[in-house]
Design a protein around this motif. Structure first.
Motif, PDB file in Angstrom:
ATOM      1  N   ILE A 154      -8.588   0.683   4.657  1.00 10.82           N
ATOM      2  CA  ILE A 154      -8.348  -0.731   4.300  1.00 10.82           C
ATOM      3  C   ILE A 154      -7.926  -0.851   2.842  1.00 10.82           C
ATOM      4  N   LEU A 155      -8.592  -0.107   1.965  1.00 13.00           N
ATOM      5  CA  LEU A 155      -8.245  -0.171   0.543  1.00 13.00           C
ATOM      6  C   LEU A 155      -6.839   0.361   0.308  1.00 13.00           C
ATOM      7  N   ALA A 156      -6.480   1.468   0.949  1.00  8.79           N
ATOM      8  CA  ALA A 156      -5.140   2.045   0.767  1.00  8.79           C
ATOM      9  C   ALA A 156      -4.063   1.103   1.295  1.00  8.79           C
ATOM     10  N   VAL A 157      -4.298   0.520   2.456  1.00  6.10           N
ATOM     11  CA  VAL A 157      -3.319  -0.421   3.017  1.00  6.10           C
ATOM     12  C   VAL A 157      -3.177  -1.640   2.107  1.00  6.10           C
TER      13      VAL A 157
ATOM     14  N   TRP B 110       1.473   4.819  -9.129  1.00 10.65           N
ATOM     15  CA  TRP B 110       0.777   4.233  -7.975  1.00 10.65           C
ATOM     16  C   TRP B 110       0.458   5.305  -6.941  1.00 10.65           C
ATOM     17  N   VAL B 111       1.384   6.233  -6.779  1.00  6.87           N
ATOM     18  CA  VAL B 111       1.119   7.358  -5.864  1.00  6.87           C
ATOM     19  C   VAL B 111      -0.082   8.163  -6.350  1.00  6.87           C
ATOM     20  N   LEU B 112      -0.185   8.332  -7.668  1.00  3.61           N
ATOM     21  CA  LEU B 112      -1.350   9.029  -8.226  1.00  3.61           C
ATOM     22  C   LEU B 112      -2.634   8.242  -7.953  1.00  3.61           C
ATOM     23  N   CYS B 113      -2.550   6.921  -7.943  1.00  5.85           N
ATOM     24  CA  CYS B 113      -3.729   6.120  -7.587  1.00  5.85           C
ATOM     25  C   CYS B 113      -4.163   6.385  -6.146  1.00  5.85           C
ATOM     26  N   LEU B 114      -3.193   6.526  -5.246  1.00  9.89           N
ATOM     27  CA  LEU B 114      -3.524   6.865  -3.859  1.00  9.89           C
ATOM     28  C   LEU B 114      -4.134   8.255  -3.766  1.00  9.89           C
ATOM     29  N   ILE B 115      -3.635   9.175  -4.587  1.00 12.17           N
ATOM     30  CA  ILE B 115      -4.214  10.519  -4.617  1.00 12.17           C
ATOM     31  C   ILE B 115      -5.645  10.467  -5.140  1.00 12.17           C
TER      32      ILE B 115
ATOM     33  N   LEU C 163       0.865   6.614   2.009  1.00 11.01           N
ATOM     34  CA  LEU C 163      -0.178   5.855   2.707  1.00 11.01           C
ATOM     35  C   LEU C 163      -0.546   6.531   4.023  1.00 11.01           C
ATOM     36  N   THR C 164       0.463   6.976   4.770  1.00 11.11           N
ATOM     37  CA  THR C 164       0.207   7.676   6.033  1.00 11.11           C
ATOM     38  C   THR C 164      -0.585   8.951   5.806  1.00 11.11           C
ATOM     39  N   MET C 165      -0.223   9.705   4.781  1.00 12.32           N
ATOM     40  CA  MET C 165      -0.935  10.964   4.503  1.00 12.32           C
ATOM     41  C   MET C 165      -2.371  10.711   4.071  1.00 12.32           C
ATOM     42  N   VAL C 166      -2.580   9.679   3.264  1.00 10.74           N
ATOM     43  CA  VAL C 166      -3.941   9.370   2.807  1.00 10.74           C
ATOM     44  C   VAL C 166      -4.824   8.962   3.982  1.00 10.74           C
ATOM     45  N   ILE C 167      -4.295   8.131   4.881  1.00 14.94           N
ATOM     46  CA  ILE C 167      -5.076   7.697   6.044  1.00 14.94           C
ATOM     47  C   ILE C 167      -5.385   8.882   6.957  1.00 14.94           C
TER      48      ILE C 167
END
Length: 349
Positions: A176-179, A156-161, A223-227
């Motif tokens: 919005i998508l990441a949250v 799932w972390v790879l999906c955020l990446i 999530l914080t890093m992606v945002i």
């Protein structure tokens, strides 16, 4: 220039121009997402216990993502059908379609990788869980699968990446998508599959924190890093657009001023003299030394300033007289015998 929350341009025309930009980096972004998906598939197949339903999901998702990647990259390959190349070109130009493709791909990756949790409910996994809880020695005829659900969270972390690699996806859409994805992941961990993450909790606690809570903290950190990354990329892209727009405007002004200066110089000096001084071949020698036979005649009106100041019609009579004199000179210079004569007008105090 930008709204503090939405990061959109305050000027509507600038926002329209920015959204209509061609995004050539979109192909490389999609390729990066595909590479991340390959790592997710390898992680699911190698580490997560095998499951028929999970395997089918990975295969279907791989086929769809591969087809989408080929469709996006089609413009770079002339050998592909024309219709594919046309669709690929439209995707590069249309921001809304690019957004739909990225969001669909990330959601598909997240759903397919989540199917790995179902593998922990197979008969083999339940037997392995019973053996591990009773601390019994497993016989040589029984293979203990890797009961580590945290590796599903790692996918799932790879999906955020993969979502973060879509650099030009709009900041709010990405946020919005990441949250939304992290919220669903946390529900799966804490509500839908709590027993999966608690089955080896005794061996997975860190500083008294249970495994489910560790996974929620991990997802929240990413999530914080992606945002934050999405906001930085959006601000940088929009500021680059502004700077480029200002640079183009200044360059246009420079060209316009240069053209105006050239016209003024050509109006003051003879054309061939102006061309000489405007060219890069100009030397340090005085231009007049290159002409042996030439003459200069100066004509002036004495006390013209006093005459102008004493005019009762606010200088209109003076301007009328000056215009008649200049017209007389122009009529003379139109004669063939004066074709080589250049007239230069100056106004002095």
């Amino acid at each position: 220039y930008l709204n503090g929350w939405t990061l959109k341009f305050k000027e509507p025309l600038q926002e329209v121009c920015f959204c209509q930009l061609r995004e050539d980096m979109f192909r490389s972004n999609v390729l990066c997402m595909f590479i991340v998906w390959i790592f997710i598939v390898l992680c699911q197949l190698v580490i997560i216990p095998s499951c028929y339903f999970s395997t089918i999901s990975l295969i279907i998702a791989t086929i769809i993502i591969s087809a989408g990647c080929v469709l996006v990259m089609a413009e770079e390959y002339p050998g592909l059908p024309k219709i594919l190349r046309e669709i690929s070109e439209e995707l590069i130009l249309d921001r809304n379609r690019r957004t739909i493709i990225v969001c669909f791909a990330v959601i598909l990756m997240s759903v397919a990788s989540s199917m790995g949790l179902t593998s922990f409910y197979t008969d083999v996994s339940r037997d392995s869980l019973a053996y591990s809880k009773q601390n019994l020695t497993v016989g040589c005829d029984f293979t203990l699968p890797c009961l580590q659900p945290k590796y599903v969270v790692f996918t799932w972390v790879l999906c955020l990446i993969a979502l973060a690699t879509a650099l030009k996806l709009y900041y709010l859409v990405k946020t919005i998508l990441a949250v939304g994805l992290v919220t669903v992941f946390c529900i799966l961990i804490l509500v839908v599959y709590p027993d999966v993450f608690n089955m080896n909790n005794d061996n997975q606690e860190l500083l008294g924190i249970s495994l489910p809570v560790q996974m929620v903290i991990l997802l929240s950190a990413f999530l914080t890093m992606v945002i934050h990354h999405a906001r930085l990329v959006e601000v940088t892209a929009r500021l680059d657009f502004i700077w480029k727009e200002e640079a183009e405007r200044e360059l246009s002004n420079m060209k316009s001023n240069r053209h105006l200066n050239d016209l003024l110089i050509k109006n003051i000096l003879p054309e061939h003299v102006a061309a000489y001084y405007l060219s890069h071949e100009m030397s340090d020698d005085i231009y007049s030394k290159s002409h042996d036979l030439c003459g200069v005649m100066f004509a002036s009106i004495p006390n013209f300033q006093d005459f102008y100041s004493e005019d009762m019609e606010n200088g209109k009579a003076c301007i009328r007289v000056l215009n008649e004199i200049i017209c007389d000179f122009d009529e003379l210079l139109d004669e063939p015998r004066f074709v080589t004569v250049e007239k230069i007008k100056t106004v002095g105090q």
